[in-house]
Design an enzyme around this catalytic site. Structure first.
Site, PDB file in Angstrom:
ATOM      1  N   GLY A 119       0.834  -1.190   0.000  1.00 58.02           N
ATOM      2  CA  GLY A 119       0.000   0.000   0.000  1.00 58.02           C
ATOM      3  C   GLY A 119       0.875   1.250   0.000  1.00 58.02           C
ATOM      4  O   GLY A 119       1.734   1.399   0.860  1.00 58.02           O
TER       5      GLY A 119
ATOM      6  N   CYS B  88      -8.993  -0.280   3.187  1.00 56.20           N
ATOM      7  CA  CYS B  88      -8.091  -0.612   4.281  1.00 56.20           C
ATOM      8  C   CYS B  88      -8.761  -0.308   5.615  1.00 56.20           C
ATOM      9  O   CYS B  88      -9.104   0.836   5.898  1.00 56.20           O
ATOM     10  CB  CYS B  88      -6.790   0.177   4.180  1.00 56.20           C
TER      11      CYS B  88
ATOM     12  N   LEU C 167      -0.732   0.771   6.774  1.00 56.23           N
ATOM     13  CA  LEU C 167      -0.156   1.370   5.552  1.00 56.23           C
ATOM     14  C   LEU C 167       1.215   2.007   5.754  1.00 56.23           C
ATOM     15  O   LEU C 167       1.523   3.045   5.160  1.00 56.23           O
ATOM     16  CB  LEU C 167      -1.134   2.401   4.975  1.00 56.23           C
TER      17      LEU C 167
HETATM   18  C1  LIG Z   1      -0.119  -7.895   6.853  1.00 53.71           C
HETATM   19  C2  LIG Z   1      -1.073  -7.472   5.783  1.00 53.71           C
HETATM   20  C3  LIG Z   1      -0.941  -6.220   5.176  1.00 53.71           C
HETATM   21  C4  LIG Z   1      -1.828  -5.808   4.193  1.00 53.71           C
HETATM   22  N1  LIG Z   1      -1.660  -4.594   3.591  1.00 53.71           N
HETATM   23  C5  LIG Z   1      -2.491  -4.229   2.574  1.00 53.71           C
HETATM   24  C6  LIG Z   1      -2.296  -3.006   1.858  1.00 53.71           C
HETATM   25  O1  LIG Z   1      -1.372  -2.276   2.131  1.00 53.71           O
HETATM   26  N2  LIG Z   1      -3.179  -2.684   0.882  1.00 53.71           N
HETATM   27  C7  LIG Z   1      -4.219  -3.488   0.545  1.00 53.71           C
HETATM   28  O2  LIG Z   1      -4.998  -3.175  -0.344  1.00 53.71           O
HETATM   29  N3  LIG Z   1      -4.419  -4.669   1.180  1.00 53.71           N
HETATM   30  C8  LIG Z   1      -3.586  -5.044   2.185  1.00 53.71           C
HETATM   31  N4  LIG Z   1      -3.786  -6.252   2.822  1.00 53.71           N
HETATM   32  C9  LIG Z   1      -4.917  -7.087   2.413  1.00 53.71           C
HETATM   33  C10 LIG Z   1      -4.493  -8.192   1.432  1.00 53.71           C
HETATM   34  O3  LIG Z   1      -3.960  -7.630   0.251  1.00 53.71           O
HETATM   35  C11 LIG Z   1      -5.683  -9.092   1.091  1.00 53.71           C
HETATM   36  O4  LIG Z   1      -6.691  -8.291   0.512  1.00 53.71           O
HETATM   37  C12 LIG Z   1      -6.256  -9.782   2.294  1.00 53.71           C
HETATM   38  O5  LIG Z   1      -5.240 -10.152   3.179  1.00 53.71           O
HETATM   39  C13 LIG Z   1      -7.114 -11.012   1.943  1.00 53.71           C
HETATM   40  O6  LIG Z   1      -6.366 -11.996   1.305  1.00 53.71           O
HETATM   41  P1  LIG Z   1      -5.665 -13.233   2.077  1.00 53.71           P
HETATM   42  O7  LIG Z   1      -6.721 -13.827   2.956  1.00 53.71           O
HETATM   43  O8  LIG Z   1      -5.167 -14.140   1.020  1.00 53.71           O
HETATM   44  O9  LIG Z   1      -4.568 -12.631   2.888  1.00 53.71           O
HETATM   45  C14 LIG Z   1      -2.896  -6.664   3.822  1.00 53.71           C
HETATM   46  C15 LIG Z   1      -3.017  -7.913   4.424  1.00 53.71           C
HETATM   47  C16 LIG Z   1      -2.130  -8.325   5.393  1.00 53.71           C
HETATM   48  C17 LIG Z   1      -2.309  -9.680   6.019  1.00 53.71           C
END
Ligand SMILES: Cc1cc2nc3c(=O)[nH]c(=O)nc-3n(C[C@H](O)[C@H](O)[C@H](O)COP(=O)(O)O)c2cc1C
Ligand SMILES: Cc1cc2nc3c(=O)[nH]c(=O)nc-3n(C[C@H](O)[C@H](O)[C@H](O)COP(=O)(O)OP(=O)(O)OC[C@H]3O[C@@H](n4cnc5c(N)ncnc54)[C@H](O)[C@@H]3O)c2cc1C
Ligand SMILES: Cc1cc2nc3c(=O)[nH]c(=O)nc-3n(C[C@H](O)[C@H](O)[C@H](O)COP(=O)(O)OP(=O)(O)OC[C@H]3O[C@@H](n4cnc5c(N)ncnc54)[C@H](O)[C@@H]3O)c2cc1C
Ligand SMILES: Cc1cc2nc3c(=O)[nH]c(=O)nc-3n(C[C@H](O)[C@H](O)[C@H](O)COP(=O)(O)O)c2cc1C
Ligand code: FES
Ligand code: FES
Lengths: 257, 294, 294, 257
Positions: free
Chosen positions: B36, B120, B63
């Site tokens: 992000g 977010c 972020l």
């Molecule tokens: C530690 C962490 C940081 C994340 N940072 C962002 C981010 O900066 N921007 C964003 O759009 N999503 C962010 N996400 C969300 C992920 O991109 C994703 O949408 C979400 O984790 C669901 O997918 P998953 O279950 O495979 O992790 C973050 C997720 C995690 C776990």
């Protein structure tokens, strides 16, 4: 950094809760170069409540045997499952992770202060200091005699001092109460253990302007710099304990502010 | 934007790709959604930022990043040579932030797309708020659409009553694709200390625990819009990936599971290839939305 | 309604209590929320109605029950002698259904309360639809309030953007308490057969996987209303129970975990007792909402 | 119904995938009364992807030893973990669950048809029929010889016939192709196995107006009537396979409609 399967060569129980696992690469791959203070991330299998890997310090390396030692205290499901591994079983590691203790460039009076299972990375450090031709003192603390681990291993590399909370070994009390700290002037201190202990050691060092490195045990999700969950607030902002740490100079920390 | 294959990695879980080069070949996957990125640098939230939960985790990173200028000057030059698509995840607190940040990414040859993170849950000043109402989601999409000529992906939050509504709203304003889901707003408490486990009290839930809900949303959105849907939420293996594709995802993002096995995404690429062979399917595109309802 | 202790069992997961008498002493828990009951008998959805998911399950039972008349005539006479509170979970497709069903429960001495289920994701004609808008939630609450003099609990759905809004709406119309959460709308697919795992395609997600989200919602609702909040969602042990209480729940319901260990609820009662002793707390009420935010 | 801890007395591997576990109450409690066709719900531990219990038929009872046998085929994580249990390990069961096969009140020609691990509940039934003084034929089918299990046990209680898909034992083909079904007239058939097999057997029985009971293997969440997930659509509406089944008379089923 690598992701490698290991085989458990032996698993020795050192006290009620703590086990020493000696592991070697499953396919006999050459171990990567590793430094004291670095750690591994263990994939814990058969553990319904353990979703993420578990970080464990590199306790010792035996290059001739291509072997790593891991000293693990069972505090929850993840570490309990690791402690239950049997010889011949497989485990998957990411390694080596993190930075390392700074091996001094000159001889001097070095002190390693460890509390409980926090002594884990110090054994490897002790060996490296010894290999570099330095002598060091080791001040190991714990609740009771049985919590002061790997004493005969440490003995090979320097002089040991102990404190125990119940007085069953060495001085009674906490490490920072040991007379050694009043009697002898050290040039650098390395420490790892419970946070209150490390804070006390950091305060001691800071007050006397002694250089000091601590090894953090922040909660980690990935262990290799991808998630930004393990941050430590330092004088230069948030840094990742898993890549820019776990070893930090106390002058970077905001603990004593 | 054409992908080598539908498997990509999710923003905030894959750093800038650099963190993973030791573990896998970035050239094997379809693309990388980088961290992000915001107009100004952000320190993120205080520690602790993470709590493990049943089959998942909460995060409250907030972020943390060095800002878009740093990205353009310091990071882009390194990652532009990676042999895969690099997509920047853009976050902000105001429409102006989103626009200004996106503008700075225009013309970076190796950034074919941006992903607008209007979802977010971890920053007070905005983020998710944009994604929970049709009008604000539409407004920010339109504003960025006007300045960013590349592929515009809008990332939706699952913390809404009707995600199809938001998806349609951003489609109408010119989004080229929607990606879903971001994390669910959750919370964890330590019963003994009686304190929240996160410094921010609440955080974003991700991992396999959310998969059933994410899959449902992908399926609903697939039937509601005509732009491609990028699916994510707990994808850990090729079976999960196939399920999302059957539900309607054109492409996927692997998030949290990268932490557990950093080569998850490559294993999924291989697993999908084997699946296609085994089922004698020529192209994975035949499976998009191909769920058979008896 | 005074409870012996805050631990109760959730509707649809505990039958009429009868199913559990071999495994535990019903007299040890605070109350039992019986099966979703409707005005007319319902056959429920087709098989398969269940899919296992990471740390949880999806169900698509669809309110199978023999109708409120059968309940009053055949079941009530049996369960009225149980040594705990029996609360009927009332569902319907129209406001008139809810009202007519609730009216038939008026005056049953051993039914001190009803729980209005405006949150069932598994029936097409209504249920959840009532719980996703303030106005319809308010409307059905008011209508039932006018005919039911006993304790009126309204059960909220988590499938909304802002659950506090709905909670406030039903509070304003005379609900004595809100219970939350019902299941999350989810979906599961079999990658090999390319078919949904549930006959209804989507179903309700429950179990520990949803706990972080449920806990967050309880915490939010606790701060939004002044009526007691009954918390649930993945509660499996006393730690979970304490967490919900700290977040603001006056009482709890144990759902899915009853299937895994049918004596879960009694073990939680014992665990809470030990916790109070260990922490030298006189009454569990001291813990309600007592989360310490540093 | 009870929730009881059991100890694994022995675990014998019968073929690649199938194990026979003999278990007895951990605290030596007296086993409750049990009938053929009933099942247990096993709590599977150390299995991250197995959230719910797993239903397994009561394969056999040895009252003198206070022992239950469970015949388990490893098809996924849950059953694999059960098959990996070692002697001395503990497992938690809910039992006995469900209804049971109907033991006829008069002598007659009885046939038990089992496919694969679906023979599990039939061994206990065979014994009960034998104890009631009835003779029965057993028609056991499987992919190959190694899938036809517990033959020497069955032999004690009646006459065995086999079919295998590869012809390695008995007739080649499916159970319903066995000449026995043309040659002999049965009064009642009991069957358990894969659904297509049971359907074929039900059709055979129905066409000849032979009474027939099948044992269902519907997906279950609770196993004791609380969740309503395991329903079977019958002529009198949805019934719970875990309480009103798993054994159903084919006249109740809608399979052949
Ligand atoms: C530690 C962490 C940081 C994340 N940072 C962002 C981010 O900066 N921007 C964003 O759009 N999503 C962010 N996400 C969300 C992920 O991109 C994703 O949408 C979400 O984790 C669901 O997918 P998953 O279950 O495979 O992790 C973050 C997720 C995690 C776990
Ligand atoms: C870089 C690093 C090196 C480490 N080296 C070692 C080592 O060599 N030997 C060793 O035994 N342990 C070491 N630890 C700590 C070890 O990782 C934790 O004890 C382990 O993750 C707990 O997992 P669990 O599943 O057993 O316990 P959980 O069930 O997850 O937790 C049990 C209790 O421990 C606490 N806890 C969990 N993780 C941590 C953590 N990282 N720090 C502090 N408290 C925690 C939890 O809050 C909880 O109260 C190290 C940690 C780090 C970050
Ligand atoms: C009343 C009853 C008695 C049973 N008796 C026995 C027995 O004596 N021995 C034995 O080996 N098995 C028996 N089964 C089947 C056994 O319960 C399943 O094989 C087991 O639950 C699968 O769990 P798993 O975790 O190993 O597989 P999973 O990983 O859950 O599933 C693996 C595969 O098996 C399928 N599957 C899972 N459960 C069932 C089910 N209940 N019926 C059909 N397919 C299923 C899944 O859809 C999947 O394709 C019985 C089932 C019931 C309902
Ligand atoms: C099989 C099943 C059936 C359910 N039936 C009902 C119902 O009839 N009425 C209702 O209000 N909730 C019903 N629920 C929802 C539960 O009462 C509860 O709100 C939900 O499962 C979350 O709690 P848990 O995670 O502890 O299970 C059902 C849940 C399950 C798993
Ligand atoms: S643990 Fe993920 S960045 Fe340090
Ligand atoms: S499995 Fe729960 S009612 Fe049958």
């Amino acid at each position: 950094m690598k992701q490698l399967d290991f085989t458990v060569r032996s698993n020795e129980q050192l006290n009620d809760q703590t086990h020493l696992l000696k592991v070697a690469p499953w396919g006999n791959e050459q171990l990567p170069e590793m430094y004291p203070g670095q750690f591994v991330q263990i994939l814990v299998e058969n553990a319904p409540h353990t979703f993420l890997r578990r970080p464990i310090s590199i306790n010792f390396i035996v290059p001739e045997k291509n072997e790593i030692w891991l000293l693990v205290e069972a505090v929850g499901e993840g570490t309990r499952k690791i402690c239950e591994l049997r010889s011949g079983e497989r485990l998957n590691l990411l390694l080596p992770l993190g930075n390392s203790f700074t091996i001094p460039s000159l001889p001097g009076n070095y002190l390693l202060v460890g509390g409980g299972v926090g002594t884990a990375p110090l054994l490897f450090l002790a060996k490296k200091l010894h290999e570099s031709g330095y002598t060091a003192d080791f001040l190991l603390g714990g609740a009771s005699e049985k919590n002061i681990l790997q004493r005969s291993d440490f003995k090979k590399y320097g002089t040991l001092y102990y404190t125990t909370e119940d007085g069953s070994l060495g001085e009674k009390g906490y490490v920072t109460h040991h007379p050694l700290l009043q009697d002898k002037k050290y040039d650098f201190i390395f420490t790892c253990g419970p946070k209150p202990m490390m804070e006390a050691v950091a305060r001691y060092a800071s007050e006397r302007a002694i250089g000091c490195e601590v090894s953090l045990e922040n909660l980690m999700a990935c262990g290799f710099g991808a998630c930004l969950c393990c941050v430590e607030k330092t004088k230069r902002g948030h840094i990742c304990a898993c890549t820019e740490g776990p070893v930090l100079d106390i002058n970077e920390l905001t603990w004593l502010d | 934007m054409k992908l080598r294959n539908p498997v990509m990695t999710a923003s905030g879980t894959f750093g800038y790709g650099t963190e993973y080069t030791d573990f896998m070949d970035l050239g094997r996957i379809g693309g990388i959604f980088v961290k992000g990125t915001t107009l100004e640098p952000r320190q993120g939230n205080d520690y602790p930022r993470m709590a493990e939960t049943p089959s998942g985790m909460l995060n409250a990173v907030g972020l943390q990043n060095k800002g878009v200028d740093y990205f353009v000057e310091q990071i882009y030059p390194v990652i532009k040579d990676y042999n895969t698509h690099m997509i920047v995840n853009v976050s902000g607190s105001t429409v102006e932030d989103y626009v200004a940040c996106s503008e700075k990414l225009v013309g970076l040859e190796k950034i074919p797309a941006i992903e607008l993170n209007i979802s977010c849950p971890n920053v007070k000043e905005g983020g998710m708020a944009f994604g929970t109402s049709c009008s604000s989601a539409a407004q920010v999409t339109r504003a960025v659409r006007d300045v960013f000529p590349g592929t515009l992906i809008v990332k939706l939050t699952p913390n809404v009553t009707d995600i199809t509504e938001i998806a349609r709203a951003v489609e109408a304003e010119g989004a080229d694709s929607v990606s879903l889901v971001n994390t669910f707003l959750g919370m964890a408490i330590d019963a003994e200390s009686r304190r929240p486990k996160l410094s921010t009290v609440t955080g974003g839930l991700s991992g396999p625990c959310i998969k059933p809900i994410a899959l449902r949303m992908v399926w609903q959105v697939y039937h509601a819009v005509s732009i491609p849907v990028i699916g994510m939420g707990g994808i850990c293996n090729w079976q999960d990936a196939i399920e999302f594709i059957l539900a309607g995802a054109t492409a996927l993002q692997v998030g949290t599971c990268n932490f557990i096995d950093p080569s998850t995404s490559v294993k999924i690429v291989e697993g999908i290839e084997e699946y296609l062979l085994r089922h004698q399917i020529d192209s994975v595109t035949e499976l998009i939305g191909a769920l058979e309802i008896p």
